[in-house]
Scaffold this motif. Structure first.
Motif, PDB file in Angstrom:
ATOM      1  N   ARG A 161       0.804  -1.220   0.000  1.00 31.90           N
ATOM      2  CA  ARG A 161       0.000   0.000   0.000  1.00 31.90           C
ATOM      3  C   ARG A 161       0.836   1.269   0.000  1.00 31.90           C
ATOM      4  O   ARG A 161       0.407   2.285  -0.517  1.00 31.90           O
ATOM      5  N   LEU A 162       2.019   1.189   0.598  1.00 31.53           N
ATOM      6  CA  LEU A 162       2.768   2.406   0.897  1.00 31.53           C
ATOM      7  C   LEU A 162       4.257   2.093   0.906  1.00 31.53           C
ATOM      8  O   LEU A 162       4.680   1.119   1.528  1.00 31.53           O
ATOM      9  N   VAL A 163       5.034   2.927   0.208  1.00 38.77           N
ATOM     10  CA  VAL A 163       6.490   2.781   0.195  1.00 38.77           C
ATOM     11  C   VAL A 163       7.112   4.124   0.566  1.00 38.77           C
ATOM     12  O   VAL A 163       6.809   5.149  -0.055  1.00 38.77           O
ATOM     13  N   GLN A 211      -0.318  -0.082  -7.416  1.00 37.91           N
ATOM     14  CA  GLN A 211      -0.191   1.374  -7.434  1.00 37.91           C
ATOM     15  C   GLN A 211      -0.141   1.930  -6.007  1.00 37.91           C
ATOM     16  O   GLN A 211      -1.020   2.674  -5.581  1.00 37.91           O
ATOM     17  N   PRO A 212       0.902   1.565  -5.267  1.00 40.43           N
ATOM     18  CA  PRO A 212       1.019   2.073  -3.897  1.00 40.43           C
ATOM     19  C   PRO A 212       1.352   3.551  -3.877  1.00 40.43           C
ATOM     20  O   PRO A 212       1.757   4.137  -4.888  1.00 40.43           O
ATOM     21  N   ILE A 213       1.180   4.156  -2.727  1.00 39.69           N
ATOM     22  CA  ILE A 213       1.627   5.527  -2.506  1.00 39.69           C
ATOM     23  C   ILE A 213       3.142   5.510  -2.321  1.00 39.69           C
ATOM     24  O   ILE A 213       3.674   4.683  -1.584  1.00 39.69           O
ATOM     25  N   ILE A 214       3.821   6.409  -2.992  1.00 39.66           N
ATOM     26  CA  ILE A 214       5.279   6.519  -2.876  1.00 39.66           C
ATOM     27  C   ILE A 214       5.605   7.816  -2.141  1.00 39.66           C
ATOM     28  O   ILE A 214       5.300   8.912  -2.628  1.00 39.66           O
ATOM     29  N   ILE A 215       6.220   7.688  -0.975  1.00 35.98           N
ATOM     30  CA  ILE A 215       6.651   8.854  -0.207  1.00 35.98           C
ATOM     31  C   ILE A 215       8.110   9.137  -0.542  1.00 35.98           C
ATOM     32  O   ILE A 215       8.996   8.350  -0.220  1.00 35.98           O
ATOM     33  N   LEU A 216       8.353  10.262  -1.206  1.00 36.91           N
ATOM     34  CA  LEU A 216       9.720  10.683  -1.507  1.00 36.91           C
ATOM     35  C   LEU A 216      10.246  11.419  -0.285  1.00 36.91           C
ATOM     36  O   LEU A 216       9.818  12.519   0.043  1.00 36.91           O
ATOM     37  N   THR A 217      11.186  10.786   0.393  1.00 32.25           N
ATOM     38  CA  THR A 217      11.638  11.305   1.669  1.00 32.25           C
ATOM     39  C   THR A 217      13.150  11.401   1.693  1.00 32.25           C
ATOM     40  O   THR A 217      13.825  11.236   0.689  1.00 32.25           O
ATOM     41  N   GLY A 218      13.713  11.645   2.861  1.00 35.70           N
ATOM     42  CA  GLY A 218      15.147  11.764   3.006  1.00 35.70           C
ATOM     43  C   GLY A 218      15.553  11.483   4.437  1.00 35.70           C
ATOM     44  O   GLY A 218      14.841  10.758   5.127  1.00 35.70           O
ATOM     45  N   GLY A 219      16.620  12.164   4.945  1.00 34.50           N
ATOM     46  CA  GLY A 219      17.192  13.370   4.433  1.00 34.50           C
ATOM     47  C   GLY A 219      16.148  14.398   3.994  1.00 34.50           C
ATOM     48  O   GLY A 219      15.038  14.417   4.454  1.00 34.50           O
ATOM     49  N   GLU A 220      16.609  15.251   3.130  1.00 36.71           N
ATOM     50  CA  GLU A 220      15.756  16.295   2.564  1.00 36.71           C
ATOM     51  C   GLU A 220      15.642  16.066   1.055  1.00 36.71           C
ATOM     52  O   GLU A 220      16.603  16.305   0.312  1.00 36.71           O
ATOM     53  N   PRO A 221      14.488  15.592   0.592  1.00 43.15           N
ATOM     54  CA  PRO A 221      14.360  15.229  -0.822  1.00 43.15           C
ATOM     55  C   PRO A 221      14.599  16.390  -1.782  1.00 43.15           C
ATOM     56  O   PRO A 221      15.043  16.169  -2.919  1.00 43.15           O
ATOM     57  N   LEU A 222      14.356  17.630  -1.354  1.00 42.01           N
ATOM     58  CA  LEU A 222      14.565  18.765  -2.252  1.00 42.01           C
ATOM     59  C   LEU A 222      16.043  19.062  -2.492  1.00 42.01           C
ATOM     60  O   LEU A 222      16.377  19.887  -3.348  1.00 42.01           O
ATOM     61  N   LEU A 223      16.932  18.394  -1.782  1.00 42.34           N
ATOM     62  CA  LEU A 223      18.359  18.517  -2.058  1.00 42.34           C
ATOM     63  C   LEU A 223      18.792  17.639  -3.221  1.00 42.34           C
ATOM     64  O   LEU A 223      19.928  17.735  -3.695  1.00 42.34           O
ATOM     65  N   ARG A 224      17.884  16.773  -3.681  1.00 42.36           N
ATOM     66  CA  ARG A 224      18.205  15.909  -4.814  1.00 42.36           C
ATOM     67  C   ARG A 224      17.826  16.632  -6.108  1.00 42.36           C
ATOM     68  O   ARG A 224      16.651  16.950  -6.324  1.00 42.36           O
ATOM     69  N   PRO A 225      18.786  16.907  -7.003  1.00 43.59           N
ATOM     70  CA  PRO A 225      18.504  17.734  -8.173  1.00 43.59           C
ATOM     71  C   PRO A 225      17.508  17.138  -9.156  1.00 43.59           C
ATOM     72  O   PRO A 225      16.864  17.879  -9.903  1.00 43.59           O
ATOM     73  N   ASP A 226      17.369  15.802  -9.171  1.00 45.27           N
ATOM     74  CA  ASP A 226      16.450  15.171 -10.125  1.00 45.27           C
ATOM     75  C   ASP A 226      15.130  14.757  -9.471  1.00 45.27           C
ATOM     76  O   ASP A 226      14.388  13.948 -10.020  1.00 45.27           O
ATOM     77  N   ILE A 227      14.809  15.315  -8.294  1.00 44.20           N
ATOM     78  CA  ILE A 227      13.648  14.856  -7.543  1.00 44.20           C
ATOM     79  C   ILE A 227      12.345  15.035  -8.328  1.00 44.20           C
ATOM     80  O   ILE A 227      11.443  14.202  -8.251  1.00 44.20           O
ATOM     81  N   PHE A 228      12.261  16.090  -9.132  1.00 43.23           N
ATOM     82  CA  PHE A 228      11.017  16.310  -9.872  1.00 43.23           C
ATOM     83  C   PHE A 228      10.930  15.409 -11.104  1.00 43.23           C
ATOM     84  O   PHE A 228       9.826  15.054 -11.532  1.00 43.23           O
ATOM     85  N   GLU A 229      12.067  15.020 -11.653  1.00 42.45           N
ATOM     86  CA  GLU A 229      12.064  14.007 -12.713  1.00 42.45           C
ATOM     87  C   GLU A 229      11.551  12.679 -12.158  1.00 42.45           C
ATOM     88  O   GLU A 229      10.756  11.980 -12.811  1.00 42.45           O
ATOM     89  N   ILE A 230      12.011  12.339 -10.960  1.00 45.84           N
ATOM     90  CA  ILE A 230      11.573  11.100 -10.319  1.00 45.84           C
ATOM     91  C   ILE A 230      10.076  11.160 -10.027  1.00 45.84           C
ATOM     92  O   ILE A 230       9.333  10.202 -10.284  1.00 45.84           O
TER      93      ILE A 230
END
Length: 383
Positions: free
Chosen positions: A34-36, A81-100
């Protein structure tokens, strides 16, 4: 870092979901993902006292690159189709985060994000919307600058989070407030609820401190089992007093308390009466939820540091279906001590990470539980 983890991972950024696996036998075919929570980076601009990853300014080696990230999302999508939580650390420090995020959105996955708020600008808030981010979570661990900044380890963290929230609201992004409860802010929880309401959040998720990572060094700030019980009873009482969605995370006892309170009130626990709390359970680690580290190691949750497989060496689907640890967790009859004897084990399960940190055994009884089982008929979530 925003979560405890929905980053832990685990950060539970998403809306309530039916995270319960009705699987009692340990059959992996019945474990619906359900959730990753995916730790896209361990880099962070804060230095939070409770951080499970002990994250700080990197760089950290071995993080999945863009193409490896796409492959991971492909593999996750094979399971549904689980929910994907983009987390970190701070995910906005990853330059390709919006591509992902865009790639996951295009795969039909529900993409959410768990930033700490301090790096959200009008520009990247717009990119969140464009890439399909459906909700973000921002941690607020005190209602004053002094309380929050002390917990987060950086002066200005509170003001930065407030600026980030304002930018998210301007862009029309749904946001929730996450709060990790410890003795550092135990007295402020009602005020944090009011703050979340005033800020325009859609939800408040409370997390009970799990002493892993830097959290081990503030274990003396962990609230007692009695304070734990009192807090969760207070949280139950707020259900009909607020418009916010309320969720207790890393606090599996809440799902026992919910049923005890409902019974005392002469109520049945159904989706109509108690929302999706009626069909989920407390500890979802390895049953409906998992955590993926910045290097691709899969764990039951971000706090339970057990290697269940490595997506750089085998497919995610194979790990989810075949991990011995996951399958042990899916059979609630494997639980030991009070948890194994408890009639609420299918709706609570105890925090497996706290059990592991206390004993070295992830199936041991939850150390912060004051309830004594009465060996009555096992209680199940509603279908």
């Amino acid at each position: 870092m925003t979560s405890p983890t929905p980053a832990h991972p685990a950060k539970h950024t998403a809306k309530h979901t039916n995270g319960h696996s009705k699987n009692i036998s340990g059959d992996p075919k019945n474990a619906t993902l359900r959730l990753v929570a995916w730790e896209t980076t361990r880099n962070c601009n804060l230095n939070c006292a409770h951080c499970r990853a002990s994250a700080t300014t990197g760089p950290y080696s071995g993080e999945l690159d863009t193409q490896a990230s796409f492959r991971l999302l492909d593999q996750i999508a094979e399971l549904g189709q689980p929910i994907i939580i983009l987390t970190g650390g701070e995910p906005l420090l990853r330059p390709d985060i919006f591509e992902i995020a865009q790639y996951g959105t295009d795969k039909g996955l529900r993409m959410v994000m768990a930033p700490n708020g301090t790096l959200i600008t009008d520009e990247n808030a717009k990119k969140m919307v464009e890439s399909g981010i459906q909700r973000i979570s921002i941690s607020i661990d005190g209602t004053t600058k002094e309380r929050h900044d002390n917990f987060r380890g950086v002066d200005g963290a509170y003001e930065g989070a407030m600026r980030g929230i304002a930018a998210a609201k301007k862009a029309g992004i749904e946001f929730q407030i996450n709060t990790t409860i410890s003795k550092l802010n135990y007295d402020q929880i009602p005020d944090i609820l009011k703050l979340a309401e005033n800020l325009g959040a859609v939800a408040l998720h409370i997390f009970l401190l799990v002493p892993t990572g830097r959290g081990k060094y503030i274990i003396d700030q962990e609230i007692s089992a009695e304070e734990y019980e009192s807090t969760l009873n207070w949280f139950y009482d707020q259900r009909d007093k607020t418009k916010l969605q309320l969720k207790a995370t890393c606090a599996p006892h809440y799902y026992r308390i919910l049923r005890q309170r409902a019974k005392a009130e002469g109520k049945s626990v159904t989706v109509d009466s108690h929302g999706l709390d009626a069909v989920t359970r407390g500890c979802l680690g390895g049953t409906g939820f998992c955590f993926i580290s910045h290097t691709g190691v899969v764990q039951p949750c971000g706090f339970l540091d057990l290697n269940c497989g490595d997506v750089t060496k085998q497919s995610f689907a194979d790990i989810w279906k075949s991990s011995e640890i996951f399958n042990n967790l899916r059979n609630y009859n494997n639980l030991e001590g009070k948890c194994g004897a408890c009639e609420y084990k299918a709706v609570c399960g105890g925090c497996r990470a706290r059990a592991y940190e206390a004993t070295g055994n992830y199936l041991a009884e939850e150390p912060l539980c004051s309830y004594q089982p009465n060996q009555s008929q096992p209680i199940q979530p509603k279908a």
